[in-house]
Motif scaffolding. Sequence first.
Motif, mmCIF file in Angstrom:
data_model
loop_
_atom_site.group_PDB
_atom_site.id
_atom_site.type_symbol
_atom_site.label_atom_id
_atom_site.label_comp_id
_atom_site.label_asym_id
_atom_site.label_seq_id
_atom_site.Cartn_x
_atom_site.Cartn_y
_atom_site.Cartn_z
ATOM 1 N N PRO A 10 0.663 -86.074 133.576
ATOM 2 C CA PRO A 10 2.006 -85.674 133.156
ATOM 3 C C PRO A 10 2.929 -85.564 134.360
ATOM 4 O O PRO A 10 2.480 -85.448 135.497
ATOM 5 N N SER A 11 4.208 -85.594 134.092
ATOM 6 C CA SER A 11 5.169 -85.478 135.179
ATOM 7 C C SER A 11 5.190 -84.049 135.711
ATOM 8 O O SER A 11 4.887 -83.089 134.993
ATOM 9 N N ALA A 12 5.540 -83.909 136.982
ATOM 10 C CA ALA A 12 5.635 -82.583 137.593
ATOM 11 C C ALA A 12 6.852 -81.849 137.066
ATOM 12 O O ALA A 12 7.787 -82.458 136.523
ATOM 13 N N LEU A 13 6.846 -80.537 137.199
ATOM 14 C CA LEU A 13 8.018 -79.754 136.827
ATOM 15 C C LEU A 13 9.241 -80.264 137.573
ATOM 16 O O LEU A 13 9.137 -80.664 138.739
ATOM 17 N N ARG A 17 13.016 -76.092 138.476
ATOM 18 C CA ARG A 17 11.918 -75.195 138.110
ATOM 19 C C ARG A 17 10.948 -75.007 139.277
ATOM 20 O O ARG A 17 10.365 -73.941 139.428
ATOM 21 N N GLN A 18 10.773 -76.042 140.076
ATOM 22 C CA GLN A 18 9.955 -75.902 141.284
ATOM 23 C C GLN A 18 10.564 -74.849 142.208
ATOM 24 O O GLN A 18 9.853 -73.980 142.735
ATOM 25 N N ASN A 178 6.693 -83.342 145.411
ATOM 26 C CA ASN A 178 7.524 -82.607 144.456
ATOM 27 C C ASN A 178 7.980 -81.226 144.896
ATOM 28 O O ASN A 178 9.050 -80.775 144.489
ATOM 29 N N VAL A 179 7.179 -80.548 145.711
ATOM 30 C CA VAL A 179 7.550 -79.193 146.120
ATOM 31 C C VAL A 179 8.686 -79.270 147.144
ATOM 32 O O VAL A 179 8.587 -80.013 148.125
ATOM 33 N N PRO A 180 9.781 -78.526 146.930
ATOM 34 C CA PRO A 180 10.899 -78.554 147.877
ATOM 35 C C PRO A 180 10.459 -78.215 149.302
ATOM 36 O O PRO A 180 9.550 -77.404 149.517
#
Length: 222
Positions: A10-13, A17-18, A178-180
């Motif tokens: 599935p796609s990441a948040l 939301r991250q 994905n994580v900022p």
Amino acid sequence: MAQAAFSRIPSALPYGRQVEFFSRLRDANPAPVTELEYVNAFTLLVAVALSAQATDVGVNKATKGLFRKVTTPRQMVEFGLEALTEEIKTIGLFRQKAKNVIALSKRLVEEYGGEVPQSRAALMTLPGVGRKTANVVLNSVFNFPAQAVDTHIFRVGNRTRIAPGRDVEQVERAIEDNVPVEFQQNAHHWLILHGRYVCQARRPRCMICPVEDLCPFEEKTE
């Protein structure tokens, strides 16, 4: 590592939301650190190598006395295999781990002047050192935003969709992608602690979870 129970990742948040997810974890624990006890880069390398299939608590008990006597690769070589084996005999797979620690200590003395190299590739050439161990050392000692993915992070990454993936390398890549950036340095610390104490394997403690409303996991506990 067991495969995730889905055929399509599935796609990441989404980004917003991250940011909110990690902001809440940061508010609860602004400066997370590894729970392994160590003195310097070498002792952390040894502690992480010993932690495979063992708990941090168990490793800390075994290394408490050891690290009073030994803090450098040369001292470890001089300490010797027999003494080290006796020192860590309460840890699982202690005989093989003792051999690896002595072997990696010799390699550090002979090839790196007794220093722990600041390179993942170099670290992974050492006996008993895999990608996760290398990433822990790079992150915790050398302040490189490496992501050390273990079973807790694999579970949390997929449950929360912070970093979904079928294996640890996919989850590691998903965190990096994905994580900022502002959360990258401490991301794996927050995720492992969250998995260890809140988002537990058999019965997640959703009632005390600070990010429960952001989490798409369907089998939440009351």
